[in-house]
Design a protein around this motif. Structure first.
Motif, PDB file in Angstrom:
ATOM      1  N   THR B  35      54.535  37.024  48.221  1.00 24.97           N
ATOM      2  CA  THR B  35      53.390  37.293  47.549  1.00 24.97           C
ATOM      3  C   THR B  35      52.966  38.791  47.367  1.00 24.97           C
ATOM      4  O   THR B  35      53.093  39.326  46.218  1.00 24.97           O
ATOM      5  CB  THR B  35      52.174  36.613  47.932  1.00 24.97           C
ATOM      6  OG1 THR B  35      52.415  35.179  48.370  1.00 24.97           O
ATOM      7  CG2 THR B  35      51.009  36.613  46.813  1.00 24.97           C
ATOM      8  N   GLU B 265      44.303  35.831  38.160  1.00 23.01           N
ATOM      9  CA  GLU B 265      44.626  36.309  39.429  1.00 23.01           C
ATOM     10  C   GLU B 265      45.769  37.503  39.134  1.00 23.01           C
ATOM     11  O   GLU B 265      45.867  38.700  39.154  1.00 23.01           O
ATOM     12  CB  GLU B 265      45.224  35.659  40.254  1.00 23.01           C
ATOM     13  CG  GLU B 265      45.256  35.978  41.846  1.00 23.01           C
ATOM     14  CD  GLU B 265      46.161  35.078  42.591  1.00 23.01           C
ATOM     15  OE1 GLU B 265      46.156  33.786  42.354  1.00 23.01           O
ATOM     16  OE2 GLU B 265      46.724  35.579  43.594  1.00 23.01           O
ATOM     17  N   ASN B 269      45.163  41.464  39.170  1.00 18.29           N
ATOM     18  CA  ASN B 269      45.783  42.268  39.969  1.00 18.29           C
ATOM     19  C   ASN B 269      46.971  42.953  39.521  1.00 18.29           C
ATOM     20  O   ASN B 269      47.259  44.338  39.942  1.00 18.29           O
ATOM     21  CB  ASN B 269      46.616  41.431  40.871  1.00 18.29           C
ATOM     22  CG  ASN B 269      45.770  40.794  42.113  1.00 18.29           C
ATOM     23  OD1 ASN B 269      45.036  41.550  42.430  1.00 18.29           O
ATOM     24  ND2 ASN B 269      45.846  39.592  42.509  1.00 18.29           N
ATOM     25  N   GLN B 296      44.391  40.802  50.465  1.00 17.40           N
ATOM     26  CA  GLN B 296      44.362  39.470  49.849  1.00 17.40           C
ATOM     27  C   GLN B 296      44.945  38.430  50.829  1.00 17.40           C
ATOM     28  O   GLN B 296      44.153  37.381  50.988  1.00 17.40           O
ATOM     29  CB  GLN B 296      44.904  39.373  48.781  1.00 17.40           C
ATOM     30  CG  GLN B 296      43.948  40.238  47.442  1.00 17.40           C
ATOM     31  CD  GLN B 296      44.513  40.181  46.074  1.00 17.40           C
ATOM     32  OE1 GLN B 296      45.848  39.767  46.111  1.00 17.40           O
ATOM     33  NE2 GLN B 296      43.962  39.874  45.332  1.00 17.40           N
ATOM     34  N   GLN B 297      46.211  38.593  51.192  1.00 19.30           N
ATOM     35  CA  GLN B 297      46.638  37.674  52.129  1.00 19.30           C
ATOM     36  C   GLN B 297      45.791  37.508  53.602  1.00 19.30           C
ATOM     37  O   GLN B 297      45.457  36.417  53.933  1.00 19.30           O
ATOM     38  CB  GLN B 297      48.221  38.030  52.634  1.00 19.30           C
ATOM     39  CG  GLN B 297      49.042  38.013  51.398  1.00 19.30           C
ATOM     40  CD  GLN B 297      49.031  36.427  50.777  1.00 19.30           C
ATOM     41  OE1 GLN B 297      48.990  35.332  51.631  1.00 19.30           O
ATOM     42  NE2 GLN B 297      49.022  36.511  49.537  1.00 19.30           N
ATOM     43  N   THR B 300      42.568  35.564  52.728  1.00 18.83           N
ATOM     44  CA  THR B 300      42.946  34.210  52.439  1.00 18.83           C
ATOM     45  C   THR B 300      43.076  33.615  53.708  1.00 18.83           C
ATOM     46  O   THR B 300      42.271  32.364  54.045  1.00 18.83           O
ATOM     47  CB  THR B 300      44.401  33.947  51.841  1.00 18.83           C
ATOM     48  OG1 THR B 300      44.291  34.760  50.455  1.00 18.83           O
ATOM     49  CG2 THR B 300      44.336  32.625  51.285  1.00 18.83           C
ATOM     50  N   SER B 305      40.123  31.815  50.399  1.00 15.52           N
ATOM     51  CA  SER B 305      40.819  32.240  49.214  1.00 15.52           C
ATOM     52  C   SER B 305      40.120  32.257  48.277  1.00 15.52           C
ATOM     53  O   SER B 305      40.732  33.341  47.375  1.00 15.52           O
ATOM     54  CB  SER B 305      41.897  31.327  48.984  1.00 15.52           C
ATOM     55  OG  SER B 305      41.254  29.853  48.619  1.00 15.52           O
ATOM     56  N   ASN B 308      39.484  36.464  47.323  1.00 10.29           N
ATOM     57  CA  ASN B 308      40.428  37.459  46.894  1.00 10.29           C
ATOM     58  C   ASN B 308      40.074  38.154  45.850  1.00 10.29           C
ATOM     59  O   ASN B 308      39.952  39.500  45.980  1.00 10.29           O
ATOM     60  CB  ASN B 308      41.784  36.548  46.145  1.00 10.29           C
ATOM     61  CG  ASN B 308      42.565  36.060  47.474  1.00 10.29           C
ATOM     62  OD1 ASN B 308      42.575  36.812  48.482  1.00 10.29           O
ATOM     63  ND2 ASN B 308      43.511  35.299  47.272  1.00 10.29           N
TER      64      ASN B 308
END
Lengths: 245, 340
Positions: B35, B265, B269, B296-297, B300, B305, B308
């Motif tokens: 990602t 998203e 982003n 963000q990861q 999450t 989540s 984010n």
């Protein structure tokens, strides 16, 4: 010599119902220094924009260097050898002073040569141009760090970088002090001596008289006089336009 | 530094990243890393148009989704290896980018942004109503668990004889990649390509041309810059890279539906990451994507989540107010301040 370098015939431009230019005819010979004057709103800048292709004229033709340039985009006309400076300086704000000059070299001179100048040749030409307008020590600065007169010089240098046959300087002296005006006039005459035809659009009469070999007067979108500067300013019609009755 | 040297260095860095991730040997690292890498590609692609020429594209999600849906289409029509799908996705989105450039070339500023947003809505509506690729129901892509690095195709390509395969038999475990690692590797390669292109543009004649469009189009034309053509080049490259980033996505996610592919998203982003990193250089989107993507990861798995986009939004607002030129701008200002 074949014909005039620039030949404008019957050029008209309207903005809605307002006629900005009405059947303008003019010629500029190669190597000439021409002054173009007129009161505010007389259509001087519109004329420049039509000649350079920024605006599209409804009627009339512009011939440059023996060929009609109607329908060509601005950058194509620049590549044919027409260059202009803007009334309000429009430098590339995020590029350094030297890089501002690099752009016309990369895009106009390279295109005309049909090959790319070497990095060393590019640097040399930038340095030469900067020296010509006395901006060598500002090469690495951004345009926002320049003074008003330096900005005007950058504007002229960028037009010069395209190695034009014709330079149209649109009010490059507005708002400058007397000595700064003399500075720019001297620069323009120097450029002319190098063989560049120059059309100067200006309000400052002292500069115009000093610079011009021929004077063209525009009033309300019409050309009312064209001739030797001393004769033109004594023309009763010109006096009326400038001083009122 | 020459572009070729830069490419070699980034390939070396990418190899180190991959080996490092292999050392950790945890599928989640690859899953999350994919990602982040995908956002590096998207942010870099956005920046080629948005940062270099100053045209703000709000429709990044559409280009991304086009790449993804091109894959879904081919998956059903005639399954191809993912590298081919990446090329196809790039071509589709590149062509749409070119078309968008043509349609919107007279628009500037907010009007251009609105037009790109409209394009995203139009494309999403088309996909929702296109039954073949799943319509609003979405499409499932069943992916294998692992992929042999020396598959029949590579055998053919390198003329490996069957008896030679037997020779390397004991090492065969190194020649089979878990699928998520394979996807990670592909996206890593795409990130290298995108960054090399962005950096190459920056130092070329094209880069100067793009900068003049950002600064003053009228003056650019007067200097001989063919602004129209350069804008089309920018929209095409930017669109193509976004499509390439989207092409492997269906294999990654397993189930693709319009609302996730066209999700806010991606649009947000791909704007926020370059803005936070800094838009004038290739480093900016890279920093922004690594920073924001990792954040963000982490959010999450640790918080939720849903948090984010909140993080992205808050950071974007903070940066626009405090550091409009992003992290790069901050660093440059700081070094310049020290030099004085």
């Amino acid at each position: 010599m074949a014909g005039p370098l620039l030949e404008v015939t019957g050029l008209s431009k309207r903005f809605g119902g307002f006629v900005a230019l009405d059947g303008i005819d003019l010629t500029v010979a190669e190597g000439e220094r021409v002054g173009l004057i007129g009161p505010n709103g007389s259509g001087k800048s519109t004329l420049v924009n039509c000649i350079c292709g920024t605006l599209v004229n409804e009627t009339g033709t512009v011939r440059f260097d023996g060929k009609a340039v109607d329908g060509l985009l601005t950058h194509e006309r620049t590549r044919r050898g027409m260059a202009r400076s803007f009334q309000l300086p429009r430098p590339f704000a995020t590029l350094t002073v030297a890089d501002n000059l690099r752009v016309p070299l990369l895009y106009t001179v390279n295109a005309r040569l049909g090959r790319a100048l070497s990095p060393a040749a590019l640097d040399a030409r930038c340095a030469e141009l900067l020296q010509l307008v006395a901006l060598s020590d500002k090469a690495a600065q951004l345009p926002r760090d320049l003074t008003q007169v330096e900005m005007r010089k950058l504007e002229l240098a960028r037009a010069m970088a395209a190695e034009p046959k014709l330079l149209i300087a649109d009010e490059s002296m507005a708002g400058l002090s007397q000595s700064e005006v003399d500075d720019i006039v001297a620069l323009l005459i120097r450029l002319n001596e190098r063989g560049i035809t120059i059309v100067l659009i200006e309000h400052i009469m002292r500069a115009v008289m000093k610079f011009s070999q021929r004077l063209i007067v525009l009033v309300s979108g019409k050309k009312i006089a064209d001739g030797r500067p001393e004769a033109v300013i004594r023309d009763p019609e010109v006096e009326r336009a400038y001083l009122g009755q | 530094m020459r572009t070729r040297v830069f490419l070699l260095i980034s390939i070396a860095v990418a190899a180190l990243v991959f080996l490092g991730a292999r050392m950790v040997n945890n599928d989640y690292v690859f899953f999350a890393g994919y990602t982040v890498l995908q956002f590096i590609v998207l942010a870099t692609a956005w920046n080629i148009l948005g940062g270099y020429t100053g045209y703000v594209n709000f429709g990044s999600a559409a280009f991304f989704a086009l790449g993804a849906y091109a894959t879904v289409f081919w998956h059903k029509f005639y399954p191809l290896p993912i590298p081919f799908l990446i090329v196809i996705g790039g071509a589709v989105s590149g062509i749409v980018g070119l078309g968008m450039g043509y349609l919107t070339l007279r628009l500037r500023g907010a009007f251009f942004a609105i037009a790109t947003l409209a394009l995203a809505v139009v494309l999403q509506t088309l996909v929702v109503n296109w039954d073949y690729v799943g319509g609003s129901r979405g499409a499932y892509i069943i992916r294998p668990n692992e992929i042999p690095l020396i598959g029949p195709y590579v055998q053919y390509l390198f003329l490996i004889q069957p008896n030679e395969i037997a020779l390397i038999g004991p090492y065969v475990q190194y020649l089979v990649l878990p699928y998520v690692q394979y996807l990670f590797l592909l996206m890593l390669a795409l990130a290298v390509i995108a960054l090399t292109i962005a950096r190459g543009i920056e130092r070329s004649q094209l880069g100067y041309g793009f900068a003049t469009i950002r600064d003053d189009e009228l003056a650019a034309e007067a200097s001989g810059v063919p602004t129209l053509r350069l804008k089309l080049v920018a929209t095409t490259i930017s669109g193509a890279l976004m499509g390439m980033a989207g092409a492997p996505f269906p294999y990654y996610i397993g189930y693709l539906q319009p609302s996730s592919a066209f999700g806010l998203e991606y649009a947000v982003n791909s704007i926020a990451m370059p803005m936070i990193g800094g838009t004038t250089s290739w480093v900016g989107p890279l920093i922004g994507a690594v920073l924001l993507g990792s954040l963000q990861q982490i959010a999450t798995v640790t918080i939720s989540s849903a948090v984010n986009l909140l993080i992205v939004g808050l950071l974007l607002v903070a940066f626009v107010i405090i550091a409009p030129n992003g992290i790069i701008g901050l660093v440059q200002g700081w070094t310049r301040g020290r030099a004085k």
